[in-house]
Write an enzyme that holds these catalytic residues in place. Structure first.
Site, PDB file in Angstrom:
ATOM      1  N   GLU A  61      -5.612  -2.860  -0.454  1.00  0.00           N
ATOM      2  CA  GLU A  61      -6.528  -1.850  -0.961  1.00  0.00           C
ATOM      3  C   GLU A  61      -7.834  -2.424  -1.503  1.00  0.00           C
ATOM      4  OE1 GLU A  61      -3.752   1.374  -2.988  1.00  0.00           O
ATOM      5  OE2 GLU A  61      -2.755  -0.557  -2.862  1.00  0.00           O
ATOM      6  N   VAL A  68      -3.389  -7.372  -0.706  1.00  0.00           N
ATOM      7  CA  VAL A  68      -4.651  -7.332   0.044  1.00  0.00           C
ATOM      8  C   VAL A  68      -4.929  -5.964   0.663  1.00  0.00           C
ATOM      9  CG1 VAL A  68      -4.528  -9.782   0.573  1.00  0.00           C
ATOM     10  CG2 VAL A  68      -3.538  -8.129   2.174  1.00  0.00           C
TER      11      VAL A  68
END
Lengths: 751, 352
Positions: free
Chosen positions: A717, A715
C-alpha cells in the site's frame, strides 16, 4: 489446491537461497493462458445461476416486488425475498466486535442504501435470472437520503479504522501555532472511491447436508469461514472455502460481503449448487467503498522552517447502520517531527453502504492532504519542499518518542532525488516549460505505511524422499503470494524450490490470516519460517541423538539446514541428508507447525513503519488544463525484500493507484437520489497506459531486526502514499494553482 | 435478459423490411447497443443484424472526385487507410482518438453516427429521461453537469453527442446515404442529427427502418488536407469521451484564409458546426486574433445548464487551439497520441 499445478519450470527456480531472488510468478503461465481458475470459473454439475436485484433508492422500504412475473419467466427456478429466505442462525445485524460488519441478507424490506440487494432470482441460465430480476419491478416508499458530508450531524466516533483512537493530542497545538513565524491552514477534499477489483465478487456454493463448499475470492478465508459458520449455525470445519486466486481485492474482499452470503443462502434454498457473480455496477453499494473526506490542516513553522505545530482534522462518513471510519488524520502520526501534533476525526452518517478498508485506508487520503499541506508550508517558508521535509525529519516517532525499528527515509529522499534530478528544480512555480510550451512541474511526497503483523499458522513437512511440503491458507490476490511465500517456504525447510510442494489458497490448510494491511508476506511468511524452523529442529533432534549420525552430539553448536542437508554450524563439513536421517529413524516424514504474530514487546518498544519518497513530474496544457504525469520516481525502504520483481510490481501498482487518486478516481453521486451515476469503468476513471509514460522504483536497502524474524515490512500500500501528494504538488509547481480538491480535474486549472 | 428476435437479412432491402416495425433495431458493431441492452436502457424486440450485408464495407472513389465510405467499414480500417488519412487527416485523427483499439476494430462508420449519448441518466433505466422514455422528464437537470451540453439544449434534454468521428464530418460537409422502404435518399450531415427540441427521443432524421448505407465526402473536402486537425480535451490521456473537442480546417491562399471550417464536439446533442466563426475567418489573415474572434463567435449563444460554465471557455480555447494547430499544418503522420493536447507540435509554440 491439489488441482492447481503451478509451474515448476526450472527457469523459475534457483538453487541455494530463495529469498531475495527476482523469480517470475509461479502462477504467471496459468494466468496468461486463462487456465487459472477464479471463483466464477467453477461450474459444478446441476449449477443454477443467481442474480441479485438491487435497490435504486437510497433510503426507504420495498413495498412491492412482482415475484409472480419473475417466476413466470422461462428458466426461473426461485425468487428469494425476505419472505422466503432460509432462516439464519446468526443475526446479520449483530455486531459482536468492530471487525464484524452488518450485512444485508434480505432480513427486512428496509432499504439502507442504493445498490442494496433486495431480492435474488435463481434460474437455469444467467440470462433468465437477469431478466427475472428486471421483472421484479420493485416499488419503493422512499425518503430523502443524506448523501454528502454536509448532509449529516457531526459526531466524534469512538474509534477510527480498525480500532484506533479518534483523537490524539501531543503537545500544545495552539501554542505552537501562536509561536510560529509562518502558519497555514488549508482544507482538502477527497471523493467517495470504490475498490473496483478486476474480478467482481463471485461465489459458487454447494451444500451437502450440513457441509458447505464454496469457491469465492477471499483475503481472509479463516475469518470468512467463522462468519459463515455463525450465520448458518454449522461448525467451521464443515465449511470449505477455495480461493486460489483473487482478481484483486484491495480490501473489499477482506471480510465476507453480503452478496457472497446471499449466494450461499440461495444454494440452501434451492438445494442445488448456485453461482452468483456481481456485475460491475453492483459493486457500487454492498461491498464497501472509501468514504469521502474533508481534511483541514493547520501547520506552523519557525523561522528555520521547523514545524511548531501540526493539526490534522478529518471529517468523513459512515453508513447510517454501521461503523467504519476512514482514519485519514492518522497519516500525520509518525511522519514529521513537531513538538505539537493533534490528529482529530469527526464523522457523519449517510445513506450509503458501509465504507470499508480500501487500499491504504486512512493513509491514502490522509497522505494526500498532509503532503499537500507540507508543500504549502514549505512554500510559505520560502524553502525547497524536499529541504523542508529534511528539516522536519522525525528521528523518533514524534507523538511517542519511540525509536523507529529501522528508518532509511533519508536514503530514499537522496536516491530518489538524484535519480529524478530534483536539484535542478526552480523554486518558483510556473517557471518550467517543455519544448512545446507545456507547463512542467515537479513535486515530492513522502511515503509512509505502518509495518503491521497479524496472526497466521503454517505446517511444514520433510519427507523421507528428500522433499518437503509447506501448507498455509494464504491468499494470492495478484501480489505474488504463490511465489514469495514459496520462496520463504523453501528456505524455511532448507530445500531447493523444486523439492518443496507449496500448498495454499484453501481453508482446509492452516489459517494464513488476512491478506491485508500490507502484512501478508510478513505474517504468513513468519508462520512458514517458524514452521520450517520447527520441522528442521525435529530432524536435528533425531540426528543429534543418534550416534550413527555425523551430527551426533552437535548439541549446543546446533545445525543449519541447506540444500536438503543438515550441517553442523561449527563444522560445515559434517553434514547429513534429510533422507538418510529419516531412513535411519524409520520415519516416513516429520512435520511441525509454526505461528506468525507480532512481537508485542518489540511493538511497544519501537515504532515500525515503511518509508519512501516519491518524485513526480507533470505536464499541464496552460490553456486547456489537461494534466499528464510524465515521470514518477519512487524510492522505498521496507525491510527485507523477498522477491524484488514482485515488490517492484507492488510499488508500481501503488504509484499507479496514486495517479488515479490524484487525477482520476471519483464516484459521482447524485445528490438527490444518493446513487453513484458513474458505476462502470467507462465513467469511473482509472488511469490507462497513456496516462503513465514513465515509472521507476528504487529499492532502498533496509535491515530491520525488530519487525519480525525475517525483517519484512509491507509493500502493498505504501506506493499510494506520497504519490498523490507528489502529483498534486507538481501540478501546483507547474501552474501556480493549488487545487485542494481531489481528483484534480482540468476545469480547476483553466484559470 | 429480455428475449428478442434476431434476424440476419441477406440484402439491404430485406434488412429495411425486417426493421420496419417499431421496436426493431439494427445491429452492426454492437459496441454501444449491447451495453445499453445490458443496462436495460435499450430493449429492442428485434435485432436486425446488418453486420454481414454485402457491399457496405467498401471505400470507393466517386466520379465527381468525392469519396464514398460504406456504412460497415470499421473505424480502424478507415483510420488506417493511408489514402484516406492523407486526404482527410482530421477525420483519421478523430477516429483514432476515440475509444480503444479493440472498440475501433469492432465499431462501424454507420454505427458511429448513430451512437447514443453517454448521459448517465439516459443509460440508467431507473432515471427519468425524455430521450429514452419520452415525457418522463430529465433527471440530468440538477445532476453533475460535466458531460452536459452548453449549446442547443433545452429543459427537455441536456445530453451531448459523444462521437469524435462526427465532428470533422460535420466540418467537412459529409453527406449521409440512407435507404428505406421508399428508396434511397441523401441527407447533408448538418441535417442528420437533431437538437432535442420538444422531441429529444428523435435523435436523427432517420425514420423507423431506415438504414444508413454510406457516407460521402464531397470533392471539396480534400482541399483542406494540408491544414486540418482534430483536438480532443478529456479527463485522461486516452479512452475517455471528450469534455470538449474541435475539428478545424483551413484552406489558405496567398497568406489569407480562403475558407475555414470549424465544428465542436461534446457541447451539444449534435456535432456542432460553427458557420458564424467560419464566415468571420474567410478572407482574413490567419492568426491568434482572428482565431480568438472566431472562437468567441462559435460560442456566442452558449449557456450552461448547471455548473459546467467552464466548458464554454474551454470550448473557446479548444476551438482557437484547433485553428492554431491547423494553421501550423497537418503532421505527416497522425500523432501517437491522436488529437491530444500532449501530441507534439513540431516547430511551433502554440500555447499561451
Amino acid at each position: 489446491m491439489p488441482e492447481i499445478t503451478l509451474t515448476q519450470d526450472p527457469v523459475h527456480l534457483r538453487h541455494g537461497s530463495n529469498i531475495g531472488r527476482p523469480l517470475t510468478r509461479r502462477d504467471g503461465l496459468l494466468k496468461v493462458t486463462g487456465a487459472a481458475r477464479y471463483a466464477a470459473d467453477n461450474n459444478p454439475k446441476g449449477l443454477l445461476h443467481a442474480v441479485v436485484a438491487v435497490s435504486t433508492v437510497a433510503r426507504g422500504r420495498v413495498v412491492a416486488l412482482d415475484v409472480e412475473a419473475a417466476m413466470a419467466h422461462p428458466g426461473v427456478v426461485e425468487v428469494m425475498t425476505p419472505a422466503n429466505r432460509p432462516a439464519l442462525a446468526g443475526d446479520p445485524d449483530a455486531k459482536p466486535n468492530p471487525l464484524v460488519f452488518r450485512l444485508d441478507l434480505l432480513q427486512s424490506d428496509r432499504v439502507r442504501y442504493a445498490g442494496q440487494p433486495i431480492a435474488l432470482v435463481v434460474a437455469e441460465t444467467l440470462e433468465a435470472a437477469t431478466e427475472g430480476a428486471v421483472l421484479l419491478a420493485p416499488r419503493y416508499e422512499s425518503e430523502p437520503p443524506a448523501v454528502g458530508l454536509d448532509d449529516g450531524e457531526r459526531f466524534v466516533p469512538t474509534a477510527v479504522g480498525p480500532g484506533a483512537p479518534a483523537e490524539l493530542r501531543h503537545g500544545d497545538v495552539e501554542a505552537g501555532l501562536a509561536a510560529a513565524a509562518q502558519a497555514i491552514e488549508a482544507t482538502y477534499e477527497t471523493p467517495p472511491q470504490y475498490h473496483n477489483p478486476m474480478e467482481p465478487h463471485a461465489v459458487v456454493a454447494r451444500w451437502d447436508g450440513d457441509r458447505l463448499t464454496l469457491d469465492t475470492p477471499s483475503q481472509a478465508m479463516a475469518m470468512a469461514r467463522l462468519r459463515l459458520a455463525a450465520l448458518f449455525g454449522i461448525p467451521p470445519e464443515n465449511i470449505l472455502i477455495r480461493s486460489p486466486f483473487l482478481g484483486g481485492g484491495f480490501g473489499c474482499k477482506g471480510l465476507l460481503s453480503g452478496p457472497q452470503v446471499l449466494g450461499v443462502m440461495a444454494a440452501r434454498l434451492v438445494g442445488r449448487p448456485v453461482k452468483l457473480a456481481l456485475t460491475r455496477a453492483q459493486l457500487y453499494g454492498p461491498v464497501g467503498h472509501r468514504s469521502p473526506t474533508r481534511q483541514r490542516l493547520r501547520l506552523g513553522a519557525d523561522g528555520e522552517g521547523r514545524l511548531t505545530a501540526l493539526e490534522h482534522h478529518t471529517l468523513m462518513s459512515s453508513s447510517r447502520f454501521d461503523e467504519f471510519f476512514e482514519p485519514a488524520s492518522n497519516a500525520s502520526h509518525a511522519l514529521y517531527a513537531s513538538p505539537a501534533i493533534a490528529t482529530l476525526h469527526e464523522a457523519v452518517r449517510l445513506d450509503c453502504g458501509t465504507p470499508m478498508f480500501m487500499r491504504a485506508p486512512g493513509e491514502a487520503p490522509g497522505s494526500a492532504a498532509l503532503e499537500s499541506a507540507v508543500d504549502e508550508m514549505a512554500e510559505a517558508c520560502g524553502l525547497d519542499p524536499l529541504e523542508f521535509r529534511l528539516r522536519n525529519y522525525a528521528e523518533v516517532e514524534p507523538t511517542t518518542g519511540r525509536p523507529f525499528s529501522s528508518k532509511a527515509l533519508r536514503e530514499c529522499y537522496a536516491r530518489g532525488a538524484e535519480r529524478f534530478g530534483w536539484e535542478r528544480r526552480p523554486l518558483a512555480p510556473r517557471s518550467l516549460r517543455d519544448e512545446h510550451g507545456l507547463l512542467v512541474g515537479w513535486g515530492v511526497g513522502t511515503a509512509i505505511f505502518p509495518a503491521l503483523m497479524f496472526e497466521a499458522e503454517a505446517r511444514a513437512v520433510i519427507r523421507r524422499d528428500g522433499g518437503g511440503t509447506v501448507e498455509i491458507g494464504a491468499c494470492d490476490m495478484g501480489q505474488g503470494a504463490w511465489t514469495a511465500l514459496a520462496q520463504i517456504a523453501a528456505d524455511a525447510v532448507g530445500l531447493d524450490g523444486e523439492r518443496v510442494e507449496f500448498r495454499s489458497g484453501s481453508s482446509d490448510l492452516p489459517d494464513g490470516g488476512i491478506a491485508g494491511g500490507s502484512a501478508h508476506t510478513a505474517t504468513a511468511g513468519s508462520a512458514i519460517h517458524s514452521a520450517g524452523a520447527a520441522v528442521v529442529a525435529r530432524l536435528a533432534e533425531l540426528a543429534m541423538a543418534d550416534e550413527r549420525s555425523p551430527l551426533f552430539g552437535a548439541g549446543n553448536a546446533g545445525v543449519v539446514a541447506r540444500d536438503g542437508r543438515l550441517h553442523r554450524r561449527d563444522d560445515e563439513s559434517r553434514s547429513e541428508g534429510y533422507a538418510e536421517i529419516l531412513e535411519r529413524a524409520g520415519l516416513a516424514e516429520v512435520e511441525a507447525r509454526g505461528k506468525g504474530a507480532m512481537d508485542a514487546a518489540a511493538q511497544q518498544r519501537y515504532a515500525m513503519q515503511a518509508h519512501g519518497a516519491v518524485f513526480a513530474e507533470v505536464k499541464v496544457d496552460p490553456d486547456l488544463g489537461q494534466v499528464r504525469v510524465t515521470r514518477l520516481v519512487g524510492a522505498f525502504a521496507a525491510g527485507r525484500i523477498i522477491n524484488p520483481r514482485m515488490v517492484v510490481s507492488q510499488y508500481y501498482g501503488g504509484m499507479i493507484w496514486g495517479v488515479s487518486f490524484a487525477l482520476h478516481e471519483q464516484a459521482v453521486m447524485d445528490r438527490r437520489s444518493g446513487r453513484p451515476m458513474n458505476a462502470d469503468l467507462a465513467g469511473y476513471h482509472i488511469p490507462v497506459n497513456a496516462d503513465l509514460p514513465a515509472l521507476e522504483t528504487i529499492l532502498v536497502e533496509e535491515e530491520d531486526p525488530h519487525v519480525n524474524a525475517l525483517g519484512i515490512k509491507g509493500v502493498g500500500e505504501i506506493g499510494i502514499t506520497g504519490t498523490v501528494g507528489a502529483i498534486a504538488n507538481a501540478v501546483w509547481h507547474a501552474t501556480g494553482v493549488r487545487v485542494r480538491q481531489f481528483p484534480i480535474t482540468l476545469d480547476r486549472l483553466l484559470g | 435478459m429480455k428475449r428478442f428476435d434476431y434476424v440476419r437479412p441477406a440484402t439491404v432491402a430485406e434488412a429495411v423490411a425486417a426493421a420496419a416495425e417499431p421496436g426493431a433495431a439494427y445491429l452492426a458493431g454492437g459496441t454501444n447497443l449491447l451495453d445499453l441492452m445490458k443496462s436495460g436502457a435499450a430493449a429492442p424486440g428485434r435485432l436486425v443484424d446488418v453486420s454481414r450485408l454485402p457491399g457496405l464495407d467498401r471505400i470507393e472513389e466517386l466520379p465527381d472526385g468525392g469519396l464514398r465510405i460504406g456504412a460497415l467499414v470499421r473505424n480502424a480500417d478507415l483510420a488506417h487507410d493511408s489514402d484516406f488519412a492523407r486526404r482527410f487527416p482530421a477525420i483519421a485523427e478523430a477516429l483514432l482518438s476515440g475509444a480503444s483499439a479493440q472498440l475501433r476494430n469492432a465499431a462501424t462508420v454507420g454505427g458511429n453516427l448513430l451512437q447514443r449519448t453517454r448521459c448517465a441518466w439516459f443509460a440508467d433505466p431507473a432515471s427519468a429521461c425524455n430521450r429514452r422514455a419520452p415525457g418522463s422528464g430529465c433527471d440530468a437537470r440538477g445532476g453533475d453537469s460535466r458531460q452536459q451540453a452548453v449549446l442547443g439544449w433545452n429543459e427537455a434534454c441536456v445530453a451531448t453527442h459523444p462521437s469524435d468521428f462526427c465532428v470533422p464530418l460535420a466540418a467537412l460537409d459529409a453527406v449521409v446515404e440512407i435507404e428505406g422502404r421508399a428508396g434511397r435518399r441523401a441527407v447533408a450531415f448538418e441535417d442528420f442529427h437533431r437538437l432535442p427540441g420538444q422531441t429529444p427521443e428523435r435523435e436523427t432524421t432517420l425514420a423507423q427502418g431506415e438504414l444508413v448505407v454510406a457516407l460521402r465526402l464531397p470533392a471539396g473536402a480534400e482541399a483542406f488536407s494540408a491544414n486540418a486537425r482534430y483536438l480532443k480535451v478529456r479527463e485522461r490521456t486516452s479512452f475517455a469521451f471528450a469534455v470538449v473537442s474541435a475539428a478545424a480546417a483551413l484552406r489558405l491562399e496567398g497568406g489569407r484564409i480562403a475558407e475555414a471550417r470549424l465544428a465542436l464536439g461534446g457541447v451539444a446533442a449534435k456535432p456542432w458546426r460553427c458557420p458564424e466563426a467560419e464566415a468571420l475567418l474567410a478572407g482574413r489573415p490567419p492568426g491568434p486574433e482572428a482565431f480568438r474572434q472566431a472562437a468567441e463567435a462559435a460560442l456566442a449563444e452558449a449557456r450552461a445548464p448547471g455548473d459546467n460554465a467552464f466548458k464554454i471557455e474551454l470550448a473557446r480555447r479548444t476551438a482557437a487551439r484547433a485553428l492554431t494547430l491547423a494553421l501550423a499544418g497537418t503532421p505527416a503522420r497522425v500523432p501517437a497520441l491522436p488529437a491530444s493536447p500532449f501530441a507534439p507540435v513540431p516547430g511551433a509554440l502554440v500555447h499561451a
